[in-house]
Design an enzyme around this catalytic site. Structure first.
Site, mmCIF file in Angstrom:
data_model
loop_
_atom_site.group_PDB
_atom_site.id
_atom_site.type_symbol
_atom_site.label_atom_id
_atom_site.label_comp_id
_atom_site.label_asym_id
_atom_site.label_seq_id
_atom_site.Cartn_x
_atom_site.Cartn_y
_atom_site.Cartn_z
ATOM 1 N N ASP A 487 3.427 1.226 3.581
ATOM 2 C CA ASP A 487 3.658 2.235 2.547
ATOM 3 C C ASP A 487 3.858 3.624 3.120
ATOM 4 O O ASP A 487 4.303 4.537 2.427
ATOM 5 C CB ASP A 487 2.434 2.320 1.627
ATOM 6 C CG ASP A 487 2.366 1.181 0.640
ATOM 7 O OD1 ASP A 487 3.403 0.810 0.096
ATOM 8 O OD2 ASP A 487 1.249 0.674 0.422
HETATM 9 C C1 BGC Z 1 -2.430 4.696 2.263
HETATM 10 C C2 BGC Z 1 -1.806 3.357 2.323
HETATM 11 C C3 BGC Z 1 -1.500 2.915 0.951
HETATM 12 C C4 BGC Z 1 -0.621 3.952 0.275
HETATM 13 C C5 BGC Z 1 -0.148 3.574 -1.097
HETATM 14 C C6 BGC Z 1 -1.560 5.633 1.498
HETATM 15 O O1 BGC Z 1 -2.169 6.858 1.373
HETATM 16 O O2 BGC Z 1 -2.659 5.142 3.560
HETATM 17 O O3 BGC Z 1 -2.633 2.437 2.999
HETATM 18 O O4 BGC Z 1 -0.867 1.685 0.998
HETATM 19 O O5 BGC Z 1 -1.277 5.160 0.229
HETATM 20 O O6 BGC Z 1 -1.100 3.716 -2.067
HETATM 21 C C1 NOJ Z 2 -2.406 -0.797 1.531
HETATM 22 C C2 NOJ Z 2 -1.555 -1.309 0.430
HETATM 23 O O1 NOJ Z 2 -2.338 -1.806 -0.622
HETATM 24 C C3 NOJ Z 2 -0.617 -2.378 0.932
HETATM 25 O O2 NOJ Z 2 0.248 -2.793 -0.085
HETATM 26 C C4 NOJ Z 2 0.163 -1.875 2.119
HETATM 27 O O3 NOJ Z 2 1.010 -2.896 2.549
HETATM 28 C C5 NOJ Z 2 -0.743 -1.369 3.199
HETATM 29 N N1 NOJ Z 2 -1.629 -0.391 2.673
HETATM 30 C C6 NOJ Z 2 0.005 -0.769 4.376
HETATM 31 O O4 NOJ Z 2 0.550 0.464 4.084
#
Ligand code: BGC
Ligand code: NOJ
Length: 814
Positions: A487
């Protein structure tokens, strides 16, 4: 250093020291009513949706970290001393503290001043309530006069609003008290048909429903004024902060034990029967009273607890294994499976690190969670798949999340993550392999929940696949959109404004940046879809999927290979990410893990090279980090990934979720020693001894362990709600132990460590009990199978045709 121990026979983790490095929590409830409970009784409860139906209030990010919960107080009427048997919030010195976290229940207690007390908290199956069974024993040689107090603070239902809209909420709080039961009915007079109740099995010496009367002004939960005074004041809340507390007096002879049951529950009335008498503003309690009466009976509470235990025996009994490694056994047999239930229920919404307000159920997340859950409750998995698909957009794309109560998708944390649609194929495929229930593909499912847009679920899978084909970039690789699995790899974001969300900001047209990870996922999902299509009799369609997959594989070879490993992506300038040419972020785990998982490069040696490079550059003793070198500064063209200090989260942290992709990659290469070694590095049970460094619970996975660039290398964060649960379960069970569901039957293809003499397992699959025993006779992975004594060709055991319900499989590895 350890803070407790595993009691595997009882399927419990026993915490023996209350001040664990972080709160070590558990989940209560597994269907609709849920609670989170810490080892010192902190936490809160909700019905279905942690945001929209919050029963009890909880202040996140507090100091101390965990404060507020299901607190019991005991007060010695002779000495006026009072304490909480769960240590928090009073934090008195006492003996024999223990917290037993088990499957859907938690028992916390201690002995103080010769009074032994413990509370068993659980949610009975099929009920929207939680039971607290408080047992108090007088271990003194003299009589004891004790007052016992319960306490909870009500949340005004919408947890977001509750934490922000004080000017209104300080006026809305309402309760009723009848026969000692406290009914919380804020907003019931208007549009809510639900209320909460808090009841007690014993005659009351008093109650409290206004927080200020209980605590006193300027006091906290560590020294409630009414407990200190020894008498609750029967306050009735009008606005401010409605709460529930009961007081029960106990006169205990030496050695005497008494039990008190407290019930906290949720009830919805039919709209036309809300009030009693009709036309009044008084809650109609007729429909809920029988439920309350039933569960206040200690014998019935015990019976409900027994049912819960049996339920978990049944769920965990679907797969049990006995290997030479205790950490593998207890994670697979107990805790990892249990965590998969939590991630299925919660997705990434409510834990001690996810507020329940920010996120609902994730599209990507919930689809992947099925990999670890589908065997336990296939009917619920089916429902989830249909719910997820119903939020899919007509383009085949997806909202990134939906709210469990409304089941509607929203863009709060973005949309247009171009990997999202493929996870639906992965989830559906896992369901089909487990159940053989092909009827799901013909279920009519709407797009974006719009009536009349219904198409068979299969149509949704087709659109998922073509979504990528319609979004290819300059090299023929999939465009990344907002981001892919990672993400935080936001290649179209280019945000230079503080506070902007990386997930919802776009400053580029998105026509250049491409993802090699999505390419790998496309290959994997495409093969799964082709297999599904061909079994539906759509041979030409299946062939066209495989043709697209083959084309993508050659694009990956040409434009996604860096010489020794797979590239990660191309940015908006068309420049490589995850290449030896890069200054930082030269090699990434996701594309390497997933491409090999998808089987890319197994024949031509590139998979082997990729896994070797991953091991060489990314593997550490605490797990495999996301990339190296870590980004040492913020890169406008990369986004959130470079916002984290080096070694944390997506910037070179050990993101445990993706480690299993490498384990599977190693298994596909036949390297069981490496696969299991990687598995062990992040296995929380195997890390129990380093509890002071790891800090999170030793019985569940955390999302992340700080990477080698971080000052706190080895420290875990964000336990419980992570795709790590499903993926590790899937990797160890299906790829290392190699007991794999396929469309045609159960495949047995272990790739285990060379020094394991073998293992045994029981798997209930499509109604048949498979007793499996694997014996190693040589160092390789070649397997010869006999099924009920008869040798079979290949390694897939088809379902018995003669109605046998138990099948014995013996496998010889050489
Ligand atoms: C986090 C990710 C997460 C994303 C979407 C980010 O701030 O580091 O792990 O998947 O937000 O919610
Ligand atoms: C947490 C999110 O819930 C997941 O969907 C994502 O793939 C990982 N972070 C990596 O960014």
């Amino acid at each position: 250093m350890k803070f407790g121990y595993f009691d595997d026979r009882n399927r419990e983790y026993v915490i023996t020291q209350p001040d664990t490095p972080l709160p070590w929590i558990n989940y209560l409830g597994c269907q609709a009513y849920f609670g989170i409970i810490s080892n010192t009784a902190g936490g809160y409860s909700f019905y279905r949706d942690a945001r929209l139906r919050r029963l009890t209030r909880y202040r996140y990010n507090n100091a101390p970290f965990d404060l507020g919960g299901r607190y019991v107080y005991l007060r010695d009427e002779e000495s006026s001393q009072f304490w909480s048997p769960s240590w928090q919030p009073t934090r008195r010195e006492f003996e024999n503290y223990s917290c037993r976290h088990g499957m859907g229940y938690t028992v916390i207690g201690s002995t103080a001043n010769g009074i032994e007390a413990h509370t068993r908290y659980f949610v009975p199956l099929d009920e929207n309530l939680e039971v607290w069974q408080l047992t108090v024993t007088n271990r003194r040689s003299a009589k004891a006069r004790i007052s016992a107090f319960s306490s909870i603070e009500f949340c005004l239902w919408d947890a977001q609003d509750d934490a922000t809209n004080f000017q209104r909420n300080f006026n809305t709080g309402q309760v009723e008290v009848e026969d000692g039961v406290i009914y919380h009915k804020t907003e019931y007079r208007e549009r809510r048909d639900h209320f909460a109740y808090f009841a007690c099995s014993e005659p009351l010496a008093g109650f409290e429903t206004q927080r200020e009367a209980f605590l006193g002004p300027y006091r906290g939960w560590d020294s409630p004024a009414a407990v200190e005074a020894g008498q609750l004041t029967n306050s009735i809340a009008h606005g401010w902060a409605p709460m529930g507390a009961h007081q029960v007096k106990l006169d205990l002879e030496p050695g005497e034990t008494r039990q008190i049951v407290f019930l906290l529950g949720y009830h919805e009335n039919p709209v036309d029967r809300k009030f009693d008498p009709p036309g009044s503003q008084t809650i109609n309690k007729k429909l809920v009273k029988p439920t309350i009466a039933r569960h206040l009976d200690p014998a019935k509470a015990d019976a409900a607890f027994e049912r819960l235990r049996q339920y978990w025996d049944g769920l965990l009994g679907i797969f049990q294994v006995s290997t030479p490694d205790i950490h593998t056994n207890r994670m697979v047999n107990i805790w990892n499976a249990y965590q998969c239930m939590a991630t299925f229920n919660m997705s990434r919404s409510a834990s001690f690190y996810e507020s329940g307000i920010g996120r609902g159920l994730g599209f990507r997340d919930s689809n992947q969670d099925l990999l670890g859950f589908v065997h336990m409750a296939p009917a619920r998995a089916r429902e989830r798949i249909l719910d997820l698909a119903a939020t899919q957009l007509p383009t085949g794309g997806a909202y990134h999340q939906y709210q469990p109560l409304t089941k509607r998708g929203n863009n709060d944390i973005g949309g247009g993550f171009n990997d999202d649609p493929h996870w639906l194929i992965v989830g559906v495929s896992a369901y089909l392999k487990e159940t053989g229930d092909w009827s799901i593909l013909d279920e009519p499912v709407p797009y974006d929940n719009e009536p009349v847009s219904e198409q068979p679920l299969y149509d949704h899978l087709q659109r998922s696949f073509s979504y990528t084909l319609a979004r290819l970039g300059p090299h023929g690789l999939p465009l990344i959109g907002r981001a892919d699995w990672n993400d935080c790899l936001n290649l179209n974001c280019f945000s230079d404004t503080p506070g902007q969300s990386f997930q919802t900001t776009t400053n580029k047209d998105g026509k250049v940046a491409e993802s090699v990870f999505i390419a790998g996922l496309f290959v994997h999902a495409g093969r799964e879809l082709a297999a599904i299509a061909s079994r539906r009799g759509l041979a030409a369609e299946a062939a066209s999927y495989l043709a697209e997959v083959a084309k993508m594989e050659s694009v990956i070879r040409e434009h996604g290979w860096d010489g020794e490993w797979f590239l990660r992506a191309y940015d908006d300038f068309g420049a490589k990410i995850g290449s030896k040419e890069c200054e930082e972020g030269k090699i990434f785990i996701e594309s390497n893990g997933f491409c090999v998982l998808a089987g890319i490069g197994l024949e031509d040696g590139t998979a082997l090279k990729a896994m070797d490079a991953t091991g060489r550059h990314l593997a550490t003793r605490h797990g495999i980090v996301v990339q190296q070198p870590a980004y040492s500064r913020y890169y406008l063209n990369l986004g959130e990934i470079s916002s984290y200090p080096p070694g944390y989260k997506e910037n070179a942290g050990v993101f445990c979720h993706v480690n299993p992709w490498v384990m599977i990659g190693e298994a596909r290469l036949g390297r069981g020693d490496r696969a299991h070694d990687y598995y062990s590095r992040i296995n929380p049970s195997a890390r129990e001894e380093i509890g002071e460094l790891h800090r999170c619970e030793p019985y569940v996975y955390a999302q992340m362990i700080a990477g080698k660039d971080a000052p706190t290398f080895g420290e875990a964060k964000n336990s419980w709600l992570t795709g790590t649960a499903a993926w590790n379960y899937y990797a160890i069970v299906q790829w290392i132990l190699g007991i794999r569901t396929t469309l045609d039957g159960l495949q047995i293809a272990p790739v285990i460590p060379t020094n394991w003499p073998g293992f045994t397992a029981t798997r209930i699959f499509r109604g048949v009990v498979y007793k499996i025993s694997i014996e190693r006779q040589g160092e390789g992975n070649r397997i010869a199978l006999t099924v009920d004594g008869a040798p079979i060709e290949g390694n897939v055991v088809p379902p018995p045709k003669d109605g046998r319900k138990e099948v014995s499989i013996k496998g010889i590895l050489s």
